[in-house]
Design an enzyme around this catalytic site. Structure first.
Site, PDB file in Angstrom:
ATOM      1  N   TYR A 118      67.042  23.432 -40.615  1.00 16.31           N
ATOM      2  CA  TYR A 118      66.028  24.476 -40.798  1.00 16.31           C
ATOM      3  C   TYR A 118      66.718  25.835 -40.768  1.00 16.31           C
ATOM      4  CZ  TYR A 118      62.297  27.743 -39.737  1.00 16.31           C
ATOM      5  OH  TYR A 118      61.441  28.814 -39.774  1.00 16.31           O
ATOM      6  N   GLU A 206      62.078  31.273 -45.638  1.00 11.88           N
ATOM      7  CA  GLU A 206      62.121  30.069 -44.818  1.00 11.88           C
ATOM      8  C   GLU A 206      62.605  28.924 -45.702  1.00 11.88           C
ATOM      9  OE1 GLU A 206      58.478  28.090 -43.323  1.00 11.88           O
ATOM     10  OE2 GLU A 206      59.394  28.286 -41.348  1.00 11.88           O
TER      11      GLU A 206
END
Ligand code: GDP
Ligand code: MN
Length: 397
Positions: A118, A206
């Site tokens: 991530y 993101e």
């Protein structure tokens, strides 16, 4: 302004960030053509079909599927295009899918297992600095990671004077447990990702997942990009990326009329000048036992035309049971605003079926109150904050 995955990837790619390659398609036929083209470029016969909507968690909702041949590409594209995709981040009704991204399959087998990480870049408001946030726990939603294994979330604060420094990118690669080629690739990835964030004037990147492929390449498999609206004037080429089908129609209309409007769930519509007063007015409504139906800042020039436009927007919302107009006459004179309210009301009187309370304070407030009180319209005036709250409370009863 939020972007689709494919648009975000275009921006990343333009700054040298490695991305999973893909071609956008709006019909099953285009999807098949896209898959053929990708096969020519990359050699892979497997593809993923990804719904393009402004919501995450698409995989969980059936909006991301693997196709092992062209027939499956066509079938899956047929199934996804036009569907109302429900994910943990959409409403129960879901979001209509107008286009899909056909991507090369990057989870191919090899010497190592592919691994998902991530990574995001965002503004840390408490330190006034951009921040890189990352975790070896990729693929799942970061809120869950934060709750269950908070020690697996790392951050890197960026000094605005220097930008990201190479040792910071190396620390990222180290904390993700990488070595050899993957380590070097990650350093490059992080440096170019941060540059892309800064240069594109984004407020959020993101990338979940960032993938380490089985042959140790690092690439962005997903992208969630938010461009700072206030910087859009510097990016003519990004302006066309806006997809108003993904936005709240009333908010789009408001933007066109130059009003800042945010739709909320409550029952009291409010019309205010200035963002600070708007926030205070929303508190006032709660204090009176109501819930704000919207945030609406009509700005410095609350003339009849703007007031009418604002009325129109608020009245579109069927949940509205009362309207509170709270204007401070600093630059704008209260009597002019009152005149505006009266005129707008006269123009649209038949459409206004809810009680209206007007509080005008500041320059010429007395004259304004007189104008409202003598207008013969079903508009109540108030001078004090408390008075306005009481009147809202009374009409809600
Ligand atoms: P999201 O669910 O909206 O976050 O969409 P993502 O783009 O993150 O994709 C969801 C999941 O699909 C990923 O976490 C992967 O597990 C899977 N996925 C994405 N690309 C590929 C691919 O090229 N091959 C395979 N086998 N799976 C993929
Ligand atoms: Mn994702």
């Amino acid at each position: 302004m939020n972007l689709h995955e494919y648009q975000g990837k275009e921006i990343l790619s333009s700054f040298g960030v490695n991305v999973q390659r893909g071609i956008v398609a709006t019909t099953p036929e285009e999807a098949v053509e896209a898959a053929k083209k990708l096969t020519e470029e990359t050699g892979t016969g497997w593809h993923v079909i990804k719904a393009q909507v402004h919501a995450g968690g698409r995989g969980k909702g059936g909006g991301v599927k693997l196709a092992k041949n062209l027939k499956e590409v066509e079938e899956i594209a047929k199934e996804i295009i036009g569907m109302d995709l429900v994910t943990p981040q959409t409403s129960k009704e879901g979001k209509r899918v107008h286009q899909v991204l056909i991507c090369e399959d990057v989870y191919y087998p090899g010497d190592n297992e592919p691994e998902e990480y991530y990574m995001s870049v965002l503004l840390n408001r408490s330190t006034s600095r951009n921040m890189l946030m990352y975790s070896p726990e990729g693929g799942m939603d970061i809120e869950t990671v934060a709750e269950e294994t908070p020690d697996l979330i790392f951050t890197e604060e960026i000094d605005p004077a220097t930008g990201i420094l190479p040792f910071q990118a190396r620390r990222v690669a180290f904390n993700l447990g990488l070595s050899g080629k993957a380590f070097k690739e990650m350093v490059k990835f992080v440096m170019s990702l941060y540059k892309a964030y800064e240069k594109s004037d984004s407020s959020l990147f993101e990338i979940n997942p960032v993938l380490k492929t089985s042959d140790d390449n690092i690439l962005a498999v997903d992208s969630k990009v938010t461009i700072d609206d206030s910087a859009l004037f510097r990016h003519k080429d990004y302006q066309d990326m806006r997809d108003i089908r993904e936005e709240d129609p009333t908010e789009v209309e408001a933007k066109e009329a130059g009003l800042s409007y945010v739709n909320l769930d409550g029952n009291v519509g409010c019309m205010v000048n200035g963002a600070g007063l708007a926030m205070a007015t929303m508190d006032l409504i709660k204090f009176a036992g109501g819930e704000p139906a919207n945030f609406l800042d009509v700005g410095g020039t609350a003339d009849a035309k703007r007031v009418e436009e604002a009325f129109r927007l608020i009245l579109k919302d069927e949940k509205v049971e009362a309207i509170l107009i709270n204007i401070f006459g600093g630059i704008v004179r209260c009597d002019r605003v009152a005149q505006g309210v009266v005129e707008a009301y006269k123009n649209m009187g038949d459409q206004i079926k809810v009680p209206i309370i007007v509080r005008l304070q500041g320059t010429n407030a007395e004259e304004a109150k007189e104008l409202i009180d003598n207008s013969g319209l079903a508009v109540e005036s108030a001078v004090l904050f408390k008075e306005a709250a009481d009147k809202v409370q009374a009409v809600l009863k």
